[in-house]
Motif scaffolding. Structure first.
Motif, PDB file in Angstrom:
ATOM      1  N   ASP A  58       5.195 -17.846 -35.742  1.00 25.40           N
ATOM      2  CA  ASP A  58       5.259 -16.611 -36.096  1.00 25.40           C
ATOM      3  C   ASP A  58       6.125 -15.655 -35.348  1.00 25.40           C
ATOM      4  OD1 ASP A  58       3.409 -16.365 -33.811  1.00 25.40           O
ATOM      5  OD2 ASP A  58       2.161 -14.994 -34.447  1.00 25.40           O
ATOM      6  N   ILE A  59       6.761 -16.113 -34.255  1.00 32.36           N
ATOM      7  CA  ILE A  59       7.907 -15.903 -33.421  1.00 32.36           C
ATOM      8  C   ILE A  59       9.313 -15.735 -33.954  1.00 32.36           C
ATOM      9  CG2 ILE A  59       8.849 -15.586 -31.125  1.00 32.36           C
ATOM     10  CD1 ILE A  59       6.447 -16.071 -29.946  1.00 32.36           C
ATOM     11  N   ASP A  60      10.077 -14.757 -34.449  1.00 28.18           N
ATOM     12  CA  ASP A  60      11.311 -14.874 -34.750  1.00 28.18           C
ATOM     13  C   ASP A  60      12.336 -14.607 -33.602  1.00 28.18           C
ATOM     14  OD1 ASP A  60      13.823 -14.159 -35.727  1.00 28.18           O
ATOM     15  OD2 ASP A  60      13.069 -13.782 -37.831  1.00 28.18           O
ATOM     16  N   GLU A  61      12.696 -15.395 -33.054  1.00 24.83           N
ATOM     17  CA  GLU A  61      13.588 -15.185 -31.842  1.00 24.83           C
ATOM     18  C   GLU A  61      14.665 -14.310 -32.082  1.00 24.83           C
ATOM     19  OE1 GLU A  61      12.942 -18.714 -28.842  1.00 24.83           O
ATOM     20  OE2 GLU A  61      13.918 -19.348 -30.578  1.00 24.83           O
ATOM     21  N   ARG A  62      15.343 -14.232 -33.237  1.00 23.54           N
ATOM     22  CA  ARG A  62      16.568 -13.386 -33.500  1.00 23.54           C
ATOM     23  C   ARG A  62      16.041 -12.056 -33.523  1.00 23.54           C
ATOM     24  NH1 ARG A  62      17.210 -17.650 -37.165  1.00 23.54           N
ATOM     25  NH2 ARG A  62      19.047 -18.957 -36.477  1.00 23.54           N
ATOM     26  N   LEU A  63      14.812 -11.752 -34.106  1.00 29.74           N
ATOM     27  CA  LEU A  63      14.261 -10.278 -34.076  1.00 29.74           C
ATOM     28  C   LEU A  63      13.877  -9.950 -32.534  1.00 29.74           C
ATOM     29  CD1 LEU A  63      12.192 -10.011 -37.236  1.00 29.74           C
ATOM     30  CD2 LEU A  63      14.216  -9.117 -36.977  1.00 29.74           C
ATOM     31  N   LEU A  64      13.520 -11.066 -31.746  1.00 28.32           N
ATOM     32  CA  LEU A  64      12.974 -10.557 -30.600  1.00 28.32           C
ATOM     33  C   LEU A  64      14.174 -10.103 -29.634  1.00 28.32           C
ATOM     34  CD1 LEU A  64      11.111 -10.853 -28.198  1.00 28.32           C
ATOM     35  CD2 LEU A  64      11.641 -13.365 -27.721  1.00 28.32           C
ATOM     36  N   ILE A  65      15.395 -10.917 -29.760  1.00 25.62           N
ATOM     37  CA  ILE A  65      16.735 -10.803 -29.260  1.00 25.62           C
ATOM     38  C   ILE A  65      16.987  -9.133 -29.482  1.00 25.62           C
ATOM     39  CG2 ILE A  65      18.986 -11.340 -28.967  1.00 25.62           C
ATOM     40  CD1 ILE A  65      18.147 -14.220 -29.360  1.00 25.62           C
ATOM     41  N   LYS A  66      17.041  -8.887 -30.645  1.00 25.59           N
ATOM     42  CA  LYS A  66      17.387  -7.541 -31.358  1.00 25.59           C
ATOM     43  C   LYS A  66      16.559  -6.445 -30.649  1.00 25.59           C
ATOM     44  CE  LYS A  66      18.465  -4.885 -35.751  1.00 25.59           C
ATOM     45  NZ  LYS A  66      18.550  -5.034 -37.031  1.00 25.59           N
ATOM     46  N   THR A  67      15.291  -6.723 -30.589  1.00 24.36           N
ATOM     47  CA  THR A  67      14.179  -5.835 -30.164  1.00 24.36           C
ATOM     48  C   THR A  67      14.632  -5.526 -28.652  1.00 24.36           C
ATOM     49  OG1 THR A  67      12.616  -6.675 -31.656  1.00 24.36           O
ATOM     50  CG2 THR A  67      11.836  -5.221 -29.615  1.00 24.36           C
ATOM     51  N   LEU A  68      14.855  -6.385 -27.930  1.00 24.46           N
ATOM     52  CA  LEU A  68      14.816  -6.432 -26.393  1.00 24.46           C
ATOM     53  C   LEU A  68      16.458  -5.754 -26.100  1.00 24.46           C
ATOM     54  CD1 LEU A  68      13.714  -9.862 -25.315  1.00 24.46           C
ATOM     55  CD2 LEU A  68      12.632  -7.834 -24.801  1.00 24.46           C
TER      56      LEU A  68
END
Length: 425
Positions: A58-68
């Motif tokens: 359930d982890i979208d790493e692309r969205l994680l990068i954008k969030t960070l």
């Protein structure tokens, strides 16, 4: 390595590891493995998860990068200002991207800067202030540097904030007495520029009075390095690529950091011949050849940058980072200095949340970068080029990432030791 062992690297976590046959079996069959039976297998699984080689579905790493990235863009605890006290310079390098002139910052503008910083401290949540002194040749305005620095240091004491500063200089005025002044002003690092070995440098970077600059610059570097840490940047194009090993060895013997960087035509003011400039792809090979030679000669891996994640690849993308020219105009990028149409406000009137600033604070990477496995260590290249609609190139230090990792592994293998960048899985 054992015959069945492989190296693996995660561009988001920065983890670099050796995967043995057992770890590879778990990795390739993780979706079908219902239970791990031994403590060794459990440890391998936990190591993969903690280093980002395995992630929850359930982890979208692309969205994680954008969030960070957005978090760092708008939540930075540091106010970063690059202050240009003068556009004047005692050299006339052909590749300089600024419009030079006999322009110096006045005390009135300096006082406006102090007022701007004080108001910022009163109305924003920041813990640190970092000042980068830039030019022109900033040391031509050492009096203004001293005046502003002392005022900011006093403000930081008053508001209980930390403070540090750095300077980019051509080194010709960085004598020992000046270095002591900078040290007292909490300027903790200097970057000095050269164009090659003595003959090459003096053919390219002569002082305006016609004097050679190499001996002056290198003598100042050696004489001041015990007072203020210095990094030497050598600007490279197709005309001055030879002699880098000689130059590096000279500075290594004197315990001074050294690196090479490509010359680019960044603005219309730059008169460099673009036919003589390297593409990033070509320069990536040249840079690694120099790094390889540096390592072969000295076995020092610490001078070679490790490929690591960049959630905010450029300070211009931060909502709390600005460049101030001698007139007090505010910009986002150093390359925009002198073009008032690209200013985002003034020190006196404040920041304007209008076209130019909105572009910088909303610009995103090219969509084609989304599928790139190296996106976390690149984040789309130069965002100024993106804003100006220019063709983007992958940064040279990203293109040669694999070579650098192999060099890190070679160093690990030669020393037969575990370090914090290489894990065994």
């Amino acid at each position: 390595m054992e015959n069945k062992d492989i190296l693996l690297y995660n561009s988001l976590s920065g983890a670099f590891g050796i995967m043995n046959d057992k770890g590879r079996h778990i990795y390739e069959n993780i979706e079908n493995i219902k239970e791990l039976n031994t403590e060794d297998e459990i440890n391998i699984l936990n190591c993969m998860k903690s280093n980002g080689f395995l992630v929850e579905q359930d982890i979208d790493e692309r969205l994680l990068i954008k969030t960070l990235k957005n978090f760092q863009r708008f939540s930075s605890e540091t106010l970063g200002l690059a202050i240009v006290p003068t556009l004047d310079c005692n050299m006339a390098c052909p590749y300089c991207y600024e419009k030079k002139g006999d322009i110096y910052m006045t005390i009135r503008v300096a006082d406006d800067i102090i007022k701007f910083i004080e108001e910022y401290l009163c109305s924003n949540t920041i813990d640190n202030i970092h000042i980068s002194w830039y030019g022109g040749e900033p040391l031509l305005s050492i009096d203004i540097i001293s005046y502003i620095s002392n005022k900011i240091i006093d403000l930081c004491k008053k508001f209980k904030k930390s403070y540090n500063a750095s300077i980019v200089t051509n080194g010709t005025l960085l004598d020992r007495e000046t270095a002591k002044i900078l040290y007292d002003l909490k300027i903790t690092h200097a970057q000095v520029t050269l164009d090659g070995t003595k003959e090459v440098n003096n053919n390219r970077r002569r002082l305006k009075n016609g004097s050679d600059s190499f001996e002056i610059i290198t003598s100042n570097i050696i004489n001041c390095a015990d007072i203020i840490p210095i990094t030497v940047r050598c600007n490279i194009d197709k005309n001055n690529i030879t002699g880098m090993d000689e130059l590096y060895n000279f500075f290594f013997r004197n315990d001074i950091n050294f690196y090479i960087a490509p010359i680019e035509k960044q603005t219309d003011a730059c008169s460099v011949n673009t036919d003589k400039c390297f593409s990033y792809k070509d320069f990536s090979t040249i840079e690694f050849d120099v790094l390889r030679q540096m390592y072969t000669n000295n076995k020092n891996i610490d001078n070679i940058s490790y490929p690591s994640v960049k959630f905010l690849p450029c300070s211009a993308l931060s909502s709390k980072s600005y460049v101030i020219d001698p007139y007090g105009n505010l910009y986002k990028c150093w390359c925009e200095i002198g073009d008032k149409n690209k200013a985002v406000g003034t020190i006196k009137d404040g920041i304007e949340l209008k076209g130019n600033l909105i572009k910088w604070l909303s610009i995103e990477h090219d969509k084609k970068c989304n599928q790139c496995k190296l996106f976390p260590i690149c984040l789309g290249g130069c965002h100024l080029k993106a804003i100006e609609g220019k063709e983007l190139e992958c940064p040279y230090d990203v293109i040669n990432f694999r070579d650098k990792l192999e060099l890190y592994y070679e160093d690990y293998a030669n020393k037969n030791r575990i370090n914090d960048k290489i894990n065994t899985i």
